[in-house]
Every structure is written in C-alpha cells, then in structure tokens.
Design a protein around this motif. Sequence first.
Motif, PDB file in Angstrom:
ATOM      1  N   GLY A 183       3.061  20.823   2.132  1.00 59.48           N
ATOM      2  CA  GLY A 183       4.345  20.283   2.565  1.00 59.48           C
ATOM      3  C   GLY A 183       4.187  19.199   3.614  1.00 59.48           C
ATOM      4  O   GLY A 183       4.891  18.184   3.592  1.00 59.48           O
ATOM      5  N   LEU A 184       3.259  19.401   4.536  1.00 57.31           N
ATOM      6  CA  LEU A 184       2.995  18.361   5.531  1.00 57.31           C
ATOM      7  C   LEU A 184       2.429  17.103   4.888  1.00 57.31           C
ATOM      8  O   LEU A 184       2.770  15.985   5.295  1.00 57.31           O
ATOM      9  CB  LEU A 184       2.032  18.878   6.610  1.00 57.31           C
ATOM     10  N   MET A 185       1.596  17.267   3.892  1.00 56.24           N
ATOM     11  CA  MET A 185       1.036  16.114   3.193  1.00 56.24           C
ATOM     12  C   MET A 185       2.137  15.340   2.455  1.00 56.24           C
ATOM     13  O   MET A 185       2.173  14.107   2.484  1.00 56.24           O
ATOM     14  CB  MET A 185      -0.046  16.565   2.205  1.00 56.24           C
ATOM     15  N   ALA A 186       3.039  16.057   1.786  1.00 62.64           N
ATOM     16  CA  ALA A 186       4.148  15.396   1.090  1.00 62.64           C
ATOM     17  C   ALA A 186       5.058  14.685   2.083  1.00 62.64           C
ATOM     18  O   ALA A 186       5.508  13.560   1.840  1.00 62.64           O
ATOM     19  CB  ALA A 186       4.944  16.414   0.274  1.00 62.64           C
ATOM     20  N   SER A 187       5.327  15.317   3.209  1.00 57.37           N
ATOM     21  CA  SER A 187       6.155  14.687   4.244  1.00 57.37           C
ATOM     22  C   SER A 187       5.487  13.437   4.794  1.00 57.37           C
ATOM     23  O   SER A 187       6.153  12.424   5.044  1.00 57.37           O
ATOM     24  CB  SER A 187       6.416  15.671   5.384  1.00 57.37           C
TER      25      SER A 187
ATOM     26  N   ALA B 276       0.829  -1.211   0.000  1.00 55.52           N
ATOM     27  CA  ALA B 276       0.000   0.000   0.000  1.00 55.52           C
ATOM     28  C   ALA B 276       0.862   1.258   0.000  1.00 55.52           C
ATOM     29  O   ALA B 276       0.528   2.246  -0.667  1.00 55.52           O
ATOM     30  CB  ALA B 276      -0.926  -0.007   1.212  1.00 55.52           C
ATOM     31  N   SER B 277       1.987   1.224   0.715  1.00 55.73           N
ATOM     32  CA  SER B 277       2.834   2.418   0.786  1.00 55.73           C
ATOM     33  C   SER B 277       3.438   2.766  -0.569  1.00 55.73           C
ATOM     34  O   SER B 277       3.639   3.944  -0.884  1.00 55.73           O
ATOM     35  CB  SER B 277       3.938   2.229   1.824  1.00 55.73           C
ATOM     36  N   VAL B 278       3.701   1.762  -1.379  1.00 52.25           N
ATOM     37  CA  VAL B 278       4.251   2.009  -2.715  1.00 52.25           C
ATOM     38  C   VAL B 278       3.229   2.740  -3.582  1.00 52.25           C
ATOM     39  O   VAL B 278       3.587   3.618  -4.376  1.00 52.25           O
ATOM     40  CB  VAL B 278       4.691   0.682  -3.368  1.00 52.25           C
ATOM     41  N   PHE B 279       1.958   2.406  -3.429  1.00 52.22           N
ATOM     42  CA  PHE B 279       0.912   3.073  -4.194  1.00 52.22           C
ATOM     43  C   PHE B 279       0.505   4.413  -3.574  1.00 52.22           C
ATOM     44  O   PHE B 279       0.111   5.330  -4.287  1.00 52.22           O
ATOM     45  CB  PHE B 279      -0.319   2.168  -4.331  1.00 52.22           C
ATOM     46  N   LEU B 280       0.585   4.506  -2.260  1.00 52.20           N
ATOM     47  CA  LEU B 280       0.190   5.739  -1.579  1.00 52.20           C
ATOM     48  C   LEU B 280       1.180   6.872  -1.808  1.00 52.20           C
ATOM     49  O   LEU B 280       0.773   8.034  -1.852  1.00 52.20           O
ATOM     50  CB  LEU B 280       0.039   5.494  -0.076  1.00 52.20           C
TER      51      LEU B 280
ATOM     52  N   PHE C 133       6.154  10.467   2.577  1.00 53.31           N
ATOM     53  CA  PHE C 133       7.470   9.868   2.762  1.00 53.31           C
ATOM     54  C   PHE C 133       7.596   9.158   4.110  1.00 53.31           C
ATOM     55  O   PHE C 133       8.279   8.135   4.219  1.00 53.31           O
ATOM     56  CB  PHE C 133       8.563  10.924   2.613  1.00 53.31           C
ATOM     57  N   VAL C 134       6.935   9.678   5.130  1.00 57.78           N
ATOM     58  CA  VAL C 134       6.974   9.026   6.444  1.00 57.78           C
ATOM     59  C   VAL C 134       6.270   7.676   6.386  1.00 57.78           C
ATOM     60  O   VAL C 134       6.774   6.678   6.930  1.00 57.78           O
ATOM     61  CB  VAL C 134       6.351   9.943   7.522  1.00 57.78           C
ATOM     62  N   ILE C 135       5.125   7.609   5.738  1.00 60.16           N
ATOM     63  CA  ILE C 135       4.417   6.331   5.585  1.00 60.16           C
ATOM     64  C   ILE C 135       5.302   5.340   4.844  1.00 60.16           C
ATOM     65  O   ILE C 135       5.417   4.179   5.236  1.00 60.16           O
ATOM     66  CB  ILE C 135       3.066   6.537   4.861  1.00 60.16           C
ATOM     67  N   HIS C 136       5.952   5.804   3.787  1.00 61.68           N
ATOM     68  CA  HIS C 136       6.837   4.916   3.031  1.00 61.68           C
ATOM     69  C   HIS C 136       8.006   4.439   3.890  1.00 61.68           C
ATOM     70  O   HIS C 136       8.393   3.270   3.829  1.00 61.68           O
ATOM     71  CB  HIS C 136       7.351   5.624   1.779  1.00 61.68           C
ATOM     72  N   SER C 137       8.571   5.328   4.699  1.00 59.38           N
ATOM     73  CA  SER C 137       9.710   4.924   5.539  1.00 59.38           C
ATOM     74  C   SER C 137       9.283   3.969   6.651  1.00 59.38           C
ATOM     75  O   SER C 137      10.039   3.076   7.015  1.00 59.38           O
ATOM     76  CB  SER C 137      10.427   6.139   6.120  1.00 59.38           C
ATOM     77  N   PHE C 138       8.091   4.136   7.183  1.00 63.85           N
ATOM     78  CA  PHE C 138       7.592   3.192   8.193  1.00 63.85           C
ATOM     79  C   PHE C 138       7.419   1.796   7.594  1.00 63.85           C
ATOM     80  O   PHE C 138       7.699   0.797   8.240  1.00 63.85           O
ATOM     81  CB  PHE C 138       6.257   3.651   8.771  1.00 63.85           C
ATOM     82  N   ALA C 139       6.935   1.742   6.359  1.00 65.96           N
ATOM     83  CA  ALA C 139       6.657   0.456   5.734  1.00 65.96           C
ATOM     84  C   ALA C 139       7.907  -0.212   5.168  1.00 65.96           C
ATOM     85  O   ALA C 139       8.041  -1.432   5.229  1.00 65.96           O
ATOM     86  CB  ALA C 139       5.625   0.630   4.628  1.00 65.96           C
TER      87      ALA C 139
END
Length: 136
Positions: free
Chosen positions: A39-43, A9-13, A46-52
């Motif tokens: 900017g917060l949305m873009a961050s 999901a993180s790859v698609f999100l 990346f945070v979701i991707h880094s968690f996953a």
Amino acid sequence: MKTIIFKTASVFLLPLLLLFSVFILLRGHYLPGGGFVGGLMASTAFVIHSFANGVERTKNIVKFHPGFLMPVGLALALLAGSLPLFLGETFMTGLWMDQPVPVIGSVGTALFFDTGVYLVVIGVTLTIIFTISEGL
C-alpha cells in the motif's frame, strides 16, 4: 520545479510502481512484504505522479475519493478475519484453498486480510497527501 523529464518519467513510473506494489502484496505471505508495504508503494506511485503533474491530474486518474478505500479495506480485512468463526475456528485463523491458483499461488484468508490492509493504507495515505496539497 517540474521538469519535462520528471513529468515524462512519472507517467511511466506510475504503472510500474503500481504493478510492483501488487507484487509486494502477493509476495507478503512467504517473504517480507504484504499489504502495508504494498500500500505504501502504491501511494508512493501516486505521490510521485502528483508532484510531477499536479494533484488535480492525479485525482483524475484515481477517479474517486481515496477515502472510499478505507471502509472497503476495513470491511474486507474484518471479513477475512471473521470467516473462520463461521467454521468453528478462532478469529484470524488462516484458511487456505486446497488447490493453488496459477501465478498467485496459495490463496487464503491471509491474502484477503492483506488486500484489505493494502486498500486502507492507500486510502489513508492519499487522503492525507491530497488534503495537505490542497491547502498549499
């Protein structure tokens, strides 16, 4: 725990949330939104991707240190705010192009100021998150 569903999901999100963050950035002139929220949305993307997927894989996507975005964004915002001074106006006076740009709409110094804020917020947020994650 990193599940296969969360990783997939993180790859698609990531691209969807980045696209949505640009939408929020551009929407900010007329409705709620703008550089800070975008900017917060873009961050967040990346945070979701880094968690996953881990911080290292996310850093490979970003390709450069996010701290580089801070001075670039500050310079862009300062330039957008100072541009009216060269035309005899006061600092931060909005200047607009005569013709709207397709898809984007009216383009003016406010868009460039918001884009600078967008870059600063991404740079600060990701620098903090990556620094904290490296310490764990």
